[in-house]
Design a protein around this motif. Structure first.
Motif, PDB file in Angstrom:
ATOM      1  N   ARG A  20       0.857  -1.197   0.000  1.00 47.61           N
ATOM      2  CA  ARG A  20       0.000   0.000   0.000  1.00 47.61           C
ATOM      3  C   ARG A  20       0.887   1.239   0.000  1.00 47.61           C
ATOM      4  NH1 ARG A  20      -2.476   3.512   3.705  1.00 47.61           N
ATOM      5  NH2 ARG A  20      -4.588   4.182   3.098  1.00 47.61           N
ATOM      6  N   SER A  21       0.941   1.934  -1.136  1.00 50.41           N
ATOM      7  CA  SER A  21       1.779   3.135  -1.256  1.00 50.41           C
ATOM      8  C   SER A  21       1.620   3.705  -2.656  1.00 50.41           C
ATOM      9  CB  SER A  21       3.251   2.801  -1.004  1.00 50.41           C
ATOM     10  OG  SER A  21       4.075   3.906  -1.313  1.00 50.41           O
ATOM     11  N   GLY A  22       1.839   5.009  -2.794  1.00 48.83           N
ATOM     12  CA  GLY A  22       1.774   5.643  -4.104  1.00 48.83           C
ATOM     13  C   GLY A  22       2.805   5.110  -5.077  1.00 48.83           C
ATOM     14  N   ILE A  23       3.905   4.533  -4.568  1.00 46.27           N
ATOM     15  CA  ILE A  23       4.955   4.013  -5.444  1.00 46.27           C
ATOM     16  C   ILE A  23       4.469   2.840  -6.281  1.00 46.27           C
ATOM     17  CG2 ILE A  23       5.928   2.315  -3.838  1.00 46.27           C
ATOM     18  CD1 ILE A  23       8.706   3.228  -4.750  1.00 46.27           C
ATOM     19  N   LEU A  24       3.371   2.209  -5.830  1.00 41.81           N
ATOM     20  CA  LEU A  24       2.837   1.059  -6.564  1.00 41.81           C
ATOM     21  C   LEU A  24       2.234   1.456  -7.914  1.00 41.81           C
ATOM     22  CD1 LEU A  24       1.260  -0.805  -3.525  1.00 41.81           C
ATOM     23  CD2 LEU A  24       3.144  -1.638  -4.950  1.00 41.81           C
ATOM     24  N   ARG A  25       2.144   2.733  -8.175  1.00 45.56           N
ATOM     25  CA  ARG A  25       1.696   3.173  -9.503  1.00 45.56           C
ATOM     26  C   ARG A  25       2.668   2.734 -10.579  1.00 45.56           C
ATOM     27  NH1 ARG A  25       0.540   9.406  -7.706  1.00 45.56           N
ATOM     28  NH2 ARG A  25      -1.116   8.951  -6.180  1.00 45.56           N
ATOM     29  N   HIS A  26       3.945   2.593 -10.196  1.00 46.08           N
ATOM     30  CA  HIS A  26       4.947   2.275 -11.227  1.00 46.08           C
ATOM     31  C   HIS A  26       5.991   1.248 -10.793  1.00 46.08           C
ATOM     32  CE1 HIS A  26       7.644   4.874  -8.892  1.00 46.08           C
ATOM     33  NE2 HIS A  26       6.679   5.782  -8.887  1.00 46.08           N
ATOM     34  N   THR A  27       6.019   0.862  -9.508  1.00 41.54           N
ATOM     35  CA  THR A  27       7.065  -0.030  -9.021  1.00 41.54           C
ATOM     36  C   THR A  27       6.498  -1.002  -7.986  1.00 41.54           C
ATOM     37  OG1 THR A  27       8.716   1.729  -9.314  1.00 41.54           O
ATOM     38  CG2 THR A  27       9.346  -0.127  -7.912  1.00 41.54           C
ATOM     39  N   PHE A  28       7.057  -2.228  -7.978  1.00 39.97           N
ATOM     40  CA  PHE A  28       6.711  -3.213  -6.954  1.00 39.97           C
ATOM     41  C   PHE A  28       7.915  -3.344  -6.025  1.00 39.97           C
ATOM     42  CE2 PHE A  28       6.542  -7.835  -5.694  1.00 39.97           C
ATOM     43  CZ  PHE A  28       5.436  -7.721  -4.856  1.00 39.97           C
ATOM     44  N   PRO A  29       7.912  -2.661  -4.867  1.00 42.76           N
ATOM     45  CA  PRO A  29       9.089  -2.641  -4.001  1.00 42.76           C
ATOM     46  C   PRO A  29       9.252  -3.948  -3.219  1.00 42.76           C
ATOM     47  CG  PRO A  29       7.700  -0.686  -3.687  1.00 42.76           C
ATOM     48  CD  PRO A  29       6.886  -1.707  -4.416  1.00 42.76           C
ATOM     49  N   VAL A  30      10.452  -4.508  -3.311  1.00 43.29           N
ATOM     50  CA  VAL A  30      10.828  -5.731  -2.603  1.00 43.29           C
ATOM     51  C   VAL A  30      12.189  -5.510  -1.967  1.00 43.29           C
ATOM     52  CG1 VAL A  30      11.302  -8.208  -2.800  1.00 43.29           C
ATOM     53  CG2 VAL A  30       9.642  -7.128  -4.349  1.00 43.29           C
ATOM     54  N   THR A  31      12.380  -6.007  -0.751  1.00 46.97           N
ATOM     55  CA  THR A  31      13.705  -5.909  -0.143  1.00 46.97           C
ATOM     56  C   THR A  31      13.973  -7.102   0.761  1.00 46.97           C
ATOM     57  OG1 THR A  31      15.237  -4.394   0.990  1.00 46.97           O
ATOM     58  CG2 THR A  31      13.041  -4.608   1.926  1.00 46.97           C
ATOM     59  N   TYR A  32      15.227  -7.485   0.816  1.00 47.41           N
ATOM     60  CA  TYR A  32      15.694  -8.522   1.734  1.00 47.41           C
ATOM     61  C   TYR A  32      16.222  -7.814   2.975  1.00 47.41           C
ATOM     62  CZ  TYR A  32      18.803 -12.121   3.652  1.00 47.41           C
ATOM     63  OH  TYR A  32      19.447 -12.997   4.483  1.00 47.41           O
ATOM     64  N   ILE A  33      15.839  -8.305   4.173  1.00 54.15           N
ATOM     65  CA  ILE A  33      16.208  -7.636   5.428  1.00 54.15           C
ATOM     66  C   ILE A  33      17.148  -8.533   6.229  1.00 54.15           C
ATOM     67  CG2 ILE A  33      15.339  -6.485   7.489  1.00 54.15           C
ATOM     68  CD1 ILE A  33      12.627  -6.246   6.095  1.00 54.15           C
ATOM     69  N   PRO A  34      18.433  -8.201   6.268  1.00 46.74           N
ATOM     70  CA  PRO A  34      19.417  -9.065   6.924  1.00 46.74           C
ATOM     71  C   PRO A  34      19.517  -8.872   8.431  1.00 46.74           C
ATOM     72  CG  PRO A  34      20.525  -7.240   5.889  1.00 46.74           C
ATOM     73  CD  PRO A  34      19.069  -7.067   5.577  1.00 46.74           C
ATOM     74  N   PHE A  35      18.550  -8.222   9.059  1.00 49.76           N
ATOM     75  CA  PHE A  35      18.576  -7.999  10.506  1.00 49.76           C
ATOM     76  C   PHE A  35      17.158  -8.135  11.055  1.00 49.76           C
ATOM     77  CE2 PHE A  35      18.739  -3.999   8.098  1.00 49.76           C
ATOM     78  CZ  PHE A  35      17.491  -3.464   8.406  1.00 49.76           C
ATOM     79  N   GLU A  36      17.038  -8.293  12.377  1.00 49.40           N
ATOM     80  CA  GLU A  36      15.716  -8.358  13.003  1.00 49.40           C
ATOM     81  C   GLU A  36      14.999  -7.028  12.811  1.00 49.40           C
ATOM     82  OE1 GLU A  36      16.245  -9.418  17.091  1.00 49.40           O
ATOM     83  OE2 GLU A  36      16.363 -11.565  16.654  1.00 49.40           O
ATOM     84  N   THR A  37      13.686  -7.094  12.626  1.00 55.55           N
ATOM     85  CA  THR A  37      12.957  -5.858  12.338  1.00 55.55           C
ATOM     86  C   THR A  37      11.484  -5.970  12.706  1.00 55.55           C
ATOM     87  OG1 THR A  37      12.580  -4.187  10.627  1.00 55.55           O
ATOM     88  CG2 THR A  37      12.284  -6.471   9.980  1.00 55.55           C
ATOM     89  N   THR A  38      10.849  -4.806  12.784  1.00 56.43           N
ATOM     90  CA  THR A  38       9.392  -4.721  12.852  1.00 56.43           C
ATOM     91  C   THR A  38       8.933  -4.006  11.584  1.00 56.43           C
ATOM     92  OG1 THR A  38       9.501  -2.607  14.036  1.00 56.43           O
ATOM     93  CG2 THR A  38       9.387  -4.616  15.373  1.00 56.43           C
ATOM     94  N   VAL A  39       7.638  -4.067  11.279  1.00 49.40           N
ATOM     95  CA  VAL A  39       7.130  -3.438  10.051  1.00 49.40           C
ATOM     96  C   VAL A  39       5.832  -2.706  10.342  1.00 49.40           C
ATOM     97  CG1 VAL A  39       8.207  -5.182   8.566  1.00 49.40           C
ATOM     98  CG2 VAL A  39       5.837  -5.492   9.314  1.00 49.40           C
ATOM     99  N   ASN A  40       5.466  -1.800   9.425  1.00 47.89           N
ATOM    100  CA  ASN A  40       4.195  -1.103   9.602  1.00 47.89           C
ATOM    101  C   ASN A  40       3.089  -1.771   8.785  1.00 47.89           C
ATOM    102  OD1 ASN A  40       4.275  -0.140   6.951  1.00 47.89           O
ATOM    103  ND2 ASN A  40       4.175   2.013   7.521  1.00 47.89           N
ATOM    104  N   GLN A  41       1.933  -1.144   8.780  1.00 50.03           N
ATOM    105  CA  GLN A  41       0.737  -1.757   8.196  1.00 50.03           C
ATOM    106  C   GLN A  41       0.742  -1.770   6.666  1.00 50.03           C
ATOM    107  OE1 GLN A  41       0.843   0.884  10.161  1.00 50.03           O
ATOM    108  NE2 GLN A  41       0.053   2.632   8.995  1.00 50.03           N
TER     109      GLN A  41
END
Length: 436
Positions: free
Chosen positions: A266-287
């Protein structure tokens, strides 16, 4: 002795004269323009309150090779136009007499930009007064001296621009090559692999935002918190925002293990890009983020590469229509199938793509650092060239000239070494692919 020093000794034996800018050149205010005067058929750029053209005009009020100063908005910015242009009323233009080169004044104003910036009146629209510009005291050496200074500074500027062009071209070529290999290696029509729904790659989860009103959830936070603004690189190095242990405990935030894969849903960037990332550390995420912890037998690095390779098709086939914010139908995302070969094949593919990713990453980091270093070097020598002692000599002593030549030689060797390293890494990547 440099040519510039020779000219100064010959033409300025008693030193270089200093004048107020208003006494050396003509300072004129631009002419007001309204948006209705701008035209898509206009030939001449219109400068108003920034160095980015406001639009284009069918007429011009200043000739090519003219310096201008922004006095409102981006007040204190210095521009130079190599073609005819329209200066609006938030610009002052510098019109030079025959004994003063406009390009010399341009470099001189750049060298005094901090002084001008210190006189900008801070307000809702920052402004720079005419008097602050007119009273700037500048050296006006003979024309031949000005020409030599301009030649030296323009030559250095051109070398910076050329370096940026070459490094950018190399980075673009590497990224194109990387995308080609990634798509070739992950081509489901050529790969002996099972087609697996994204839902079956492991456990998918979402996140949330701890209350912004609770300072104890955010102040001095050390736990990464991923939002859509972070997902801009294939491998995440850190997050912009961090939360505290109190947020984890009291707001029931889930901490996901290192080696997870995150996508933006969910983001305006989805108009033109599908964002993917690998996370090499412990993390939390938003909605706005969905995060995957892969199951046994599936490499999370492989999944991140596969999702990048098929990202555009995923985005196009799962994007929701309408809505105030662009978003994906996550159930459709989960139903999308990607090729999943045996784990040993996954690892070999990851090894090849990691090599290419490292090359692109190194260039991505090195390019702005190299340009910044060259820019600082230009500013240093510009200051030296435009600072005259009372006897008229410039700064460049023999020792400094030697250091400058040594610096250029070291930069040349560094560029050659980087190119050789890049070729070696490419060779290793191609060899790894051949083994696969």
């Amino acid at each position: 002795m440099s040519k510039l020093d020779e000219l100064l000794r010959e033409l300025c034996p008693d030193g270089v004269k200093y004048k107020k800018l208003v006494d050396a050149v003509s300072i004129e205010r631009g002419k007001r323009v309204v948006r209705s005067q701008l035209s898509i058929r206009g030939k001449y750029p219109v400068y108003q309150n920034s160095l980015t053209p406001l639009g284009y005009h069918t007429d011009y009020n200043y000739n090519a090779n003219t310096t201008f100063i922004i006095v409102a908005g981006a007040a204190g910015e210095i521009g130079f136009s190599d073609k005819a242009f329209w200066a609006a009323d938030d610009c002052f233009t510098v019109v030079c007499p025959e004994n003063v080169l406009n390009r010399y004044i341009y470099h001189l104003l750049l060298n005094n930009q901090n002084q001008l910036a210190s006189k900008v009146r801070k307000a809702s629209i920052p402004r720079l007064s005419r008097s602050a510009i007119e009273n700037l005291v500048i050296p006006i050496p003979p024309l031949d001296v000005q020409r030599e200074i301009v030649r030296m500074l323009d030559s250095y500027t051109e070398s910076v621009v050329e370096l940026q062009r070459r490094l950018t071209a190399e980075l673009t070529a590497r990224k194109t090559q990387y995308s080609f290999y990634r798509e070739k290696l992950l081509d489901k029509t050529e790969m002996k692999a099972l087609m697996v729904e994204i839902a079956n790659l492991g456990k998918w989860s979402g996140g949330k935002t701890p209350s912004m009103a609770e300072k104890k959830y955010w102040e001095s936070g050390t736990i990464p918190w991923v939002s859509s603004k972070d997902v801009k690189q294939p491998i995440l190095s850190d997050t912009i925002d961090h939360i505290t242990n109190a947020a984890v405990d009291e707001a029931s935030m889930t901490v996901y293990p290192a080696g997870s894969v995150a996508i933006v849903t969910r983001s305006g960037i989805l108009r033109h890009t599908f964002p993917v990332t690998y996370i090499p550390f412990e993390t939390t995420v938003n909605q706005d983020i969905k995060i995957l912890v892969t199951k046994e037998g599936i490499s999370s690095r492989y999944v991140s590469y596969a999702l990048q390779a098929y990202g555009e098709n995923i985005r196009r086939t799962t994007k929701k229509q309408g809505g105030t914010v662009d978003s994906l139908d996550f159930q459709k995302v989960l139903a999308y199938k990607i090729p999943v070969p045996p784990i040993d094949v996954q690892d070999r593919i990851v090894n090849v793509l990691d090599n290419f990713e490292k090359i692109c990453s190194d260039l991505n980091i090195g390019l702005p650092a190299e340009i910044e270093a060259r820019q600082k070097q230009y500013e240093y020598y510009r200051d030296k060239l435009l600072t005259f002692a009372e006897n008229g000599n410039t700064i460049l002593s023999r020792a400094e000239q030697s250091r400058a030549e040594q610096s250029r030689a070291e930069q040349s060797r560094a560029e050659q070494s980087r190119a050789e390293q890049s070729r070696a890494e490419q060779s290793r990547a191609e060899q790894s692919r051949a083994e696969h």
